[in-house]
Design a protein around this motif. Structure first.
Motif, PDB file in Angstrom:
ATOM      1  N   HIS A 133     -15.337  32.484  17.419  1.00  0.00           N
ATOM      2  CA  HIS A 133     -14.492  33.499  18.059  1.00  0.00           C
ATOM      3  C   HIS A 133     -15.037  34.912  17.878  1.00  0.00           C
ATOM      4  O   HIS A 133     -15.053  35.706  18.820  1.00  0.00           O
ATOM      5  N   ARG A 134     -15.517  35.261  16.690  1.00  0.00           N
ATOM      6  CA  ARG A 134     -15.998  36.623  16.442  1.00  0.00           C
ATOM      7  C   ARG A 134     -17.266  36.954  17.231  1.00  0.00           C
ATOM      8  O   ARG A 134     -17.468  38.099  17.630  1.00  0.00           O
ATOM      9  N   THR A 135     -18.118  35.949  17.475  1.00  0.00           N
ATOM     10  CA  THR A 135     -19.310  36.216  18.278  1.00  0.00           C
ATOM     11  C   THR A 135     -18.947  36.342  19.755  1.00  0.00           C
ATOM     12  O   THR A 135     -19.524  37.155  20.469  1.00  0.00           O
ATOM     13  N   LEU A 136     -17.979  35.553  20.200  1.00  0.00           N
ATOM     14  CA  LEU A 136     -17.517  35.686  21.584  1.00  0.00           C
ATOM     15  C   LEU A 136     -16.899  37.060  21.828  1.00  0.00           C
ATOM     16  O   LEU A 136     -17.144  37.687  22.862  1.00  0.00           O
ATOM     17  N   GLN A 137     -16.122  37.549  20.859  1.00  0.00           N
ATOM     18  CA  GLN A 137     -15.522  38.874  21.011  1.00  0.00           C
ATOM     19  C   GLN A 137     -16.598  39.968  20.980  1.00  0.00           C
ATOM     20  O   GLN A 137     -16.504  40.951  21.710  1.00  0.00           O
ATOM     21  N   THR A 138     -17.615  39.770  20.160  1.00  0.00           N
ATOM     22  CA  THR A 138     -18.731  40.730  20.132  1.00  0.00           C
ATOM     23  C   THR A 138     -19.415  40.750  21.494  1.00  0.00           C
ATOM     24  O   THR A 138     -19.677  41.813  22.060  1.00  0.00           O
ATOM     25  N   TYR A 139     -19.698  39.570  22.024  1.00  0.00           N
ATOM     26  CA  TYR A 139     -20.303  39.466  23.356  1.00  0.00           C
ATOM     27  C   TYR A 139     -19.439  40.164  24.411  1.00  0.00           C
ATOM     28  O   TYR A 139     -19.958  40.888  25.272  1.00  0.00           O
ATOM     29  N   GLN A 140     -18.132  39.967  24.357  1.00  0.00           N
ATOM     30  CA  GLN A 140     -17.242  40.609  25.333  1.00  0.00           C
ATOM     31  C   GLN A 140     -17.326  42.125  25.253  1.00  0.00           C
ATOM     32  O   GLN A 140     -17.337  42.803  26.290  1.00  0.00           O
ATOM     33  N   GLN A 141     -17.410  42.668  24.054  1.00  0.00           N
ATOM     34  CA  GLN A 141     -17.532  44.121  23.892  1.00  0.00           C
ATOM     35  C   GLN A 141     -18.861  44.613  24.483  1.00  0.00           C
ATOM     36  O   GLN A 141     -18.901  45.619  25.186  1.00  0.00           O
ATOM     37  N   VAL A 142     -19.929  43.895  24.186  1.00  0.00           N
ATOM     38  CA  VAL A 142     -21.253  44.267  24.690  1.00  0.00           C
ATOM     39  C   VAL A 142     -21.295  44.140  26.209  1.00  0.00           C
ATOM     40  O   VAL A 142     -21.766  45.049  26.912  1.00  0.00           O
ATOM     41  N   ALA A 143     -20.800  43.034  26.729  1.00  0.00           N
ATOM     42  CA  ALA A 143     -20.818  42.811  28.183  1.00  0.00           C
ATOM     43  C   ALA A 143     -19.988  43.861  28.911  1.00  0.00           C
ATOM     44  O   ALA A 143     -20.348  44.267  30.017  1.00  0.00           O
ATOM     45  N   ALA A 144     -18.901  44.320  28.315  1.00  0.00           N
ATOM     46  CA  ALA A 144     -18.073  45.352  28.942  1.00  0.00           C
ATOM     47  C   ALA A 144     -18.855  46.657  29.106  1.00  0.00           C
ATOM     48  O   ALA A 144     -18.722  47.354  30.109  1.00  0.00           O
ATOM     49  N   VAL A 145     -19.690  46.980  28.141  1.00  0.00           N
ATOM     50  CA  VAL A 145     -20.507  48.194  28.218  1.00  0.00           C
ATOM     51  C   VAL A 145     -21.543  48.077  29.329  1.00  0.00           C
ATOM     52  O   VAL A 145     -21.804  49.024  30.070  1.00  0.00           O
ATOM     53  N   PHE A 146     -22.141  46.902  29.461  1.00  0.00           N
ATOM     54  CA  PHE A 146     -23.210  46.704  30.444  1.00  0.00           C
ATOM     55  C   PHE A 146     -22.708  46.247  31.806  1.00  0.00           C
ATOM     56  O   PHE A 146     -23.505  46.086  32.729  1.00  0.00           O
ATOM     57  N   GLY A 147     -21.424  45.998  31.945  1.00  0.00           N
ATOM     58  CA  GLY A 147     -20.908  45.549  33.230  1.00  0.00           C
ATOM     59  C   GLY A 147     -21.097  44.065  33.456  1.00  0.00           C
ATOM     60  O   GLY A 147     -21.190  43.616  34.590  1.00  0.00           O
ATOM     61  N   GLY A 148     -21.149  43.295  32.405  1.00  0.00           N
ATOM     62  CA  GLY A 148     -21.273  41.846  32.519  1.00  0.00           C
ATOM     63  C   GLY A 148     -22.684  41.374  32.257  1.00  0.00           C
ATOM     64  O   GLY A 148     -23.647  42.032  32.651  1.00  0.00           O
ATOM     65  N   ILE A 149     -22.785  40.256  31.572  1.00  0.00           N
ATOM     66  CA  ILE A 149     -24.073  39.635  31.260  1.00  0.00           C
ATOM     67  C   ILE A 149     -23.867  38.122  31.341  1.00  0.00           C
ATOM     68  O   ILE A 149     -22.962  37.589  30.703  1.00  0.00           O
ATOM     69  N   GLU A 150     -24.692  37.450  32.111  1.00  0.00           N
ATOM     70  CA  GLU A 150     -24.625  35.990  32.151  1.00  0.00           C
ATOM     71  C   GLU A 150     -24.909  35.458  30.752  1.00  0.00           C
ATOM     72  O   GLU A 150     -25.762  36.000  30.036  1.00  0.00           O
ATOM     73  N   ALA A 151     -24.208  34.407  30.356  1.00  0.00           N
ATOM     74  CA  ALA A 151     -24.363  33.913  28.984  1.00  0.00           C
ATOM     75  C   ALA A 151     -24.286  32.406  28.902  1.00  0.00           C
ATOM     76  O   ALA A 151     -23.657  31.751  29.732  1.00  0.00           O
ATOM     77  N   GLU A 152     -24.913  31.880  27.864  1.00  0.00           N
ATOM     78  CA  GLU A 152     -24.724  30.499  27.442  1.00  0.00           C
ATOM     79  C   GLU A 152     -24.041  30.564  26.089  1.00  0.00           C
ATOM     80  O   GLU A 152     -24.552  31.175  25.147  1.00  0.00           O
ATOM     81  N   ILE A 153     -22.877  29.953  26.017  1.00  0.00           N
ATOM     82  CA  ILE A 153     -22.098  29.900  24.788  1.00  0.00           C
ATOM     83  C   ILE A 153     -22.366  28.535  24.158  1.00  0.00           C
ATOM     84  O   ILE A 153     -22.217  27.506  24.821  1.00  0.00           O
ATOM     85  N   SER A 154     -22.752  28.515  22.872  1.00  0.00           N
ATOM     86  CA  SER A 154     -23.145  27.240  22.275  1.00  0.00           C
ATOM     87  C   SER A 154     -22.603  27.065  20.856  1.00  0.00           C
ATOM     88  O   SER A 154     -22.736  27.961  20.015  1.00  0.00           O
TER      89      SER A 154
END
Length: 172
Positions: free
Chosen positions: A57-78
């Motif tokens: 969960h904490r890495t997903l939330q980190t990714y969401q914060q980062v993606a919000a700054v960049f306007g979205g980033i395609e990702a593979e969640i594993s």
């Protein structure tokens, strides 16, 4: 891939309601850290094309914060990136190096710190950088590598939240 960004998740709460480490949320500080580092990366001129993210969960939330700054980033969640060691992280990076010019991986310590240290050693980074990484790799820290045509990473920058938003009143 021309750039690789290796990032540790933001500061997390000590416990989750479920009692499971996997389910811990980012603390408010962790949300601020992740956004600050993403803004610094963006100001440097980087834009991840693809992200590899641990399913915790904490890495997903980190990714969401980062993606919000960049306007979205395609990702593979594993799930395989949850507490992965440096070898597993390296395998994921190598398997996805053709996904764009800039690859981002968000995972956990100690695997993240060890992988950064390995890449620094392989790229013959100076002691001022390697010593700084070996001594600590705080939450939401990101290290940027420039990758040559042969796939060799060379150190290109270190982004620590405390350098960007100052010391926080909460302990690390």
């Amino acid at each position: 891939m021309k750039h690789l960004i290796i990032m540790r998740h933001g500061k997390a709460e000590k416990d989750a309601d479920s009692g499971e480490d996997f389910d811990r949320d980012l603390a408010p500080r962790g949300l601020r850290e992740a956004a600050a580092v993403a803004l610094a990366l963006k100001d440097y001129g980087l834009k991840p094309d693809f992200a590899l993210v641990s399913s915790a969960h904490r890495t997903l939330q980190t990714y969401q914060q980062v993606a919000a700054v960049f306007g979205g980033i395609e990702a593979e969640i594993s799930d395989a990136l949850y507490n992965a060691d440096s070898n597993k992280l390296r395998q994921f990076i190598e398997a996805h190096e053709d996904r764009g010019q800039c690859l981002l991986i968000i995972a956990h310590n100690p695997g993240v710190q060890y992988l950064v240290a390995e890449y620094l050693y392989e790229g013959a980074a100076g002691p001022e950088v390697t010593d700084r990484i070996r001594s600590s790799y705080p939450t939401a820290t990101a290290t940027v590598f420039e990758v040559d045509v042969a796939g060799r990473p060379t150190y290109d920058g270190l982004y620590k939240p405390k350098d960007l938003i100052g010391a926080d009143e909460e302990p690390a």
